[in-house]
Design an enzyme around this catalytic site. Structure first.
Site, PDB file in Angstrom:
ATOM      1  N   GLN A 240       1.004  -1.097  -0.163  1.00  0.00           N
ATOM      2  CA  GLN A 240       0.454  -0.345  -0.302  1.00  0.00           C
ATOM      3  C   GLN A 240       0.659   1.398  -0.179  1.00  0.00           C
ATOM      4  OE1 GLN A 240      -4.301  -0.126   2.457  1.00  0.00           O
ATOM      5  NE2 GLN A 240      -3.206  -2.538   2.447  1.00  0.00           N
ATOM      6  N   LYS A 256       2.149   7.396   6.821  1.00  0.00           N
ATOM      7  CA  LYS A 256       1.035   6.627   6.264  1.00  0.00           C
ATOM      8  C   LYS A 256      -0.075   7.474   6.268  1.00  0.00           C
ATOM      9  CE  LYS A 256       2.372   2.001   6.804  1.00  0.00           C
ATOM     10  NZ  LYS A 256       2.681   0.984   7.847  1.00  0.00           N
ATOM     11  N   GLU A 277      -4.410   0.099   5.695  1.00  0.00           N
ATOM     12  CA  GLU A 277      -3.588   0.240   6.252  1.00  0.00           C
ATOM     13  C   GLU A 277      -4.504   1.402   6.674  1.00  0.00           C
ATOM     14  OE1 GLU A 277       0.184   0.355   5.476  1.00  0.00           O
ATOM     15  OE2 GLU A 277       0.731  -1.266   5.562  1.00  0.00           O
ATOM     16  N   ALA A 361       9.917   7.762  12.818  1.00  0.00           N
ATOM     17  CA  ALA A 361      10.959   7.536  12.445  1.00  0.00           C
ATOM     18  C   ALA A 361      11.519   6.242  11.767  1.00  0.00           C
ATOM     19  CB  ALA A 361      11.495   7.745  14.128  1.00  0.00           C
ATOM     20  N   MET A 362      12.364   7.310  11.158  1.00  0.00           N
ATOM     21  CA  MET A 362      13.096   5.835  10.072  1.00  0.00           C
ATOM     22  C   MET A 362      14.141   5.375  10.918  1.00  0.00           C
ATOM     23  SD  MET A 362      11.656   6.394   7.519  1.00  0.00           S
ATOM     24  CE  MET A 362      12.694   5.363   6.307  1.00  0.00           C
ATOM     25  N   LEU A 363      14.803   4.158  10.498  1.00  0.00           N
ATOM     26  CA  LEU A 363      15.802   3.576  11.627  1.00  0.00           C
ATOM     27  C   LEU A 363      16.699   3.632  10.089  1.00  0.00           C
ATOM     28  CD1 LEU A 363      14.579  -0.268  11.976  1.00  0.00           C
ATOM     29  CD2 LEU A 363      14.420   1.554  13.545  1.00  0.00           C
ATOM     30  N   ASP A 429      -1.350  -9.210  10.717  1.00  0.00           N
ATOM     31  CA  ASP A 429      -0.205  -9.366   9.349  1.00  0.00           C
ATOM     32  C   ASP A 429       0.521  -9.249   9.201  1.00  0.00           C
ATOM     33  OD1 ASP A 429      -0.059  -9.141   6.513  1.00  0.00           O
ATOM     34  OD2 ASP A 429       0.031  -6.683   6.569  1.00  0.00           O
ATOM     35  N   GLU A 434      12.294  -8.662  12.135  1.00  0.00           N
ATOM     36  CA  GLU A 434      13.175  -8.034  12.098  1.00  0.00           C
ATOM     37  C   GLU A 434      14.190  -8.146  13.246  1.00  0.00           C
ATOM     38  OE1 GLU A 434      13.821  -4.977   9.149  1.00  0.00           O
ATOM     39  OE2 GLU A 434      12.372  -5.592   7.501  1.00  0.00           O
TER      40      GLU A 434
END
Length: 558
Positions: A240, A256, A277, A361-363, A429, A434
């Protein structure tokens, strides 16, 4: 004679003026004293709704300040009454090594603590929860290899003999990028000069994604909610629409968008892999993960953006820009390109320009901190007709327990932690998870991609608890926290509602409806019932994590 009369009149006038002045001063002093006494009287707070309103007010003032400090990121706890001090427990008391001693002594202590908290008027349940010893358990001392990223030491530059290196020692970190709109960097080796997103990356350790007590967490949330958006591109991969947002100081966030009303419940006839989502699900999942004490979901905040100026007007992604249009209702819409629901029949629309979104927040970049993707042993078949292996074999966990990496360490109970989280928010889902490659198998699981959670509140999905039911194993600290959140004084729905009030979008409308909050309490009771059933069937159910993360368990089937 005339002079004498004039002198007497003047003295009379002076005397009257002096009296008036004295009277005015007395009135002013009385008024100030009254105001000061009134300001010192604490406001009464006889209900939980008043406490939640106070929390929201404090959060609003925190977000309105552009220079928030560590002191503003946390509020002082009300003083616990003197007669309740004997109920404060230590971590060792709450995590006894004797598994049989839990059901009587420990639970009684937890109930007593819950009753005391309930008696303290005006007490923030969320603050009381995080003050509890179960949320302050001792952890193994972090070594150098336990940090995901470290700032490169500058001693090599000083000792290298290179004149250019020695000149730049401890100076500003220069960037080769000259892109328009980006702020001039002013980062040094001093961590105080690092932007919040970099501090978040540097704070990731082997055992958790962030430290809940770190004041940078509040700064990072404020950063995501307020920073000017410089660039927008569509993120590749996934089923999505997701966007990658860029900020002035090289920070990024995963967006999102809102695609349906918050109180819209997923159709019961819709398969889980065909569900939309939800932006509020990502926000609520972060708060729930934090309330449970896992700290494994990257910080997520809600934000109200302008579709025209914050996306359409600045995007350089031609695939995305070609999908913008104006709806018959006059709203600015777009749909992007993805595997599912990226068409003009499933657009994302503003009202007419305003759009609610979640920003995560991005990793750290994969080139700096590679991650390994693991297929979940309890992955669903994603077929309308076929069942997965675990759905057909009730003894499926016996095989999993004998298969690395689930045959030793904490991987299995970490997976069951994730199942507990997913069941509470009804997320079906979870096909992969990870971990950071640097830490190997001795680390936590990342709880990413929670957009399909909180879809249904009227019914539960018991199959999500298959890992717990089939393995009959749960981490002791997780179980104790769940029991703590089931008490009336620290009810899960109450602390979740208080936590969600800290998000900026909560000022627009509640992020979770009352029905979803009530479902949390109902599902929590179901989890505890499953554990109780397991305890009646098996003697060895609780994984004792008192000694930290280095203890293996016996993988013999039960």
């Amino acid at each position: 004679m005339i002079r004498q009369i004039r002198g007497r009149s003047t003295r009379s006038i002076y005397l009257v003026l002096a009296c008036l002045s004295l009277a005015l001063h007395l009135l002013l002093a009385f008024f100030c004293l009254t105001v000061l006494q009134t300001a010192c009287v604490p406001p009464a707070s006889s209900s939980s709704s008043v406490g939640r309103a106070d929390t929201l007010q404090r959060q609003s003032s925190s977000h309105s300040s552009s220079s928030s400090s560590a002191a503003s990121s946390s509020h002082k706890l009300p003083t616990i009454p003197q007669n309740a001090k004997h109920l404060q427990l230590t971590a060792k008391e709450l995590l006894p090594k004797d598994k049989d001693s839990y059901n009587d002594a420990t639970e009684k202590k937890l109930i007593q603590v819950g009753k005391v908290i309930q008696k303290v008027k005006g007490h923030s349940k969320l603050e009381a929860l995080f003050k509890h010893p179960l949320y302050n358990l001792p952890r193994p001392e972090l070594q150098e290899d336990d940090w995901l990223l470290r700032v490169k030491p500058t001693t090599h530059a000083k000792d290298s003999g290179n004149e250019e290196d020695s000149i730049n020692y401890d100076s500003q970190w220069e960037s080769g990028s000259q892109e328009e709109g980006y702020d001039k960097l002013n980062w040094t080796s001093d961590v105080e000069t690092h932007p919040p997103w970099l501090r978040f990356h540097l704070g990731i350790s082997r055992w958790e994604l962030y430290d809940r007590k770190d004041p940078n967490l509040a700064k990072l949330s404020h950063y995501l909610a307020t920073q000017r958006i410089l660039g927008v591109v569509q993120k590749t991969g996934g089923t999505q629409l997701k966007l990658l947002m860029s900020f002035p100081n090289y920070g990024q966030a995963l967006l999102k968008p809102m695609k349906q009303a918050r109180d819209a419940e997923t159709d019961v006839n819709l398969f889980y892999f065909s569900d939309f989502e939800r932006h509020n699900a990502e926000i609520a999942a972060f708060h729930l993960d934090r309330v449970l004490g896992f700290n494994r979901i990257p910080p997520v905040v809600g934000r109200l953006i302008n579709v025209t100026t914050d996306i359409k007007g600045i995007t350089t992604d031609h695939r995305l820009s070609r999908t913008f249009f104006t709806s018959p209702a006059g709203n600015v819409c777009f749909y992007g390109q993805c595997e599912y629901y990226c068409s003009s029949e499933h657009p994302v629309c503003g009202t007419p320009h305003a759009l609610e979104v979640s920003l995560a927040a991005m990793l750290p970049d994969l080139t700096l901190a590679p991650r390994r993707s693991w297929r979940s042993p309890w992955r669903r078949s994603y077929s309308r007709t076929k069942l997965a292996k675990w759905e057909k074999d009730p003894n499926y966990c016996d095989t999993v327990k004998q298969t690395p990496p689930y045959s030793h360490g904490t991987r299995l109970v970490d997976l069951i932690d994730m199942a507990v989280l997913d069941f509470l928010m009804s997320n079906m889902d979870r096909h992969h998870y990870e971990t950071f490659e640097k830490f190997g198998n001795e680390t936590f699981l990342l709880h990413l991609d929670n957009g399909r959670a909180f879809g249904r509140h009227s019914q539960d999905e018991p199959s999500i608890l298959a890992p717990l039911k089939q393995c009959c194993r749960i981490r002791r600290s997780t179980l104790l926290r769940l029991r703590l959140l089931s008490l009336q004084g620290l009810r899960l729905s109450d602390v979740m509602q208080e936590s969600l009030l800290q998000d900026p979008l909560a000022q627009v409308a509640p992020l979770l409806s009352e029905a979803h909050l009530s479902a949390l309490d109902r599902r929590l009771a179901t989890i505890l019932q499953v554990v109780q059933t397991c305890q009646k069937m098996h003697a060895d159910v609780i994984y004792n994590d008192l000694e930290g993360y280095e203890q293996d368990y016996d993988p013999q089937p039960h």
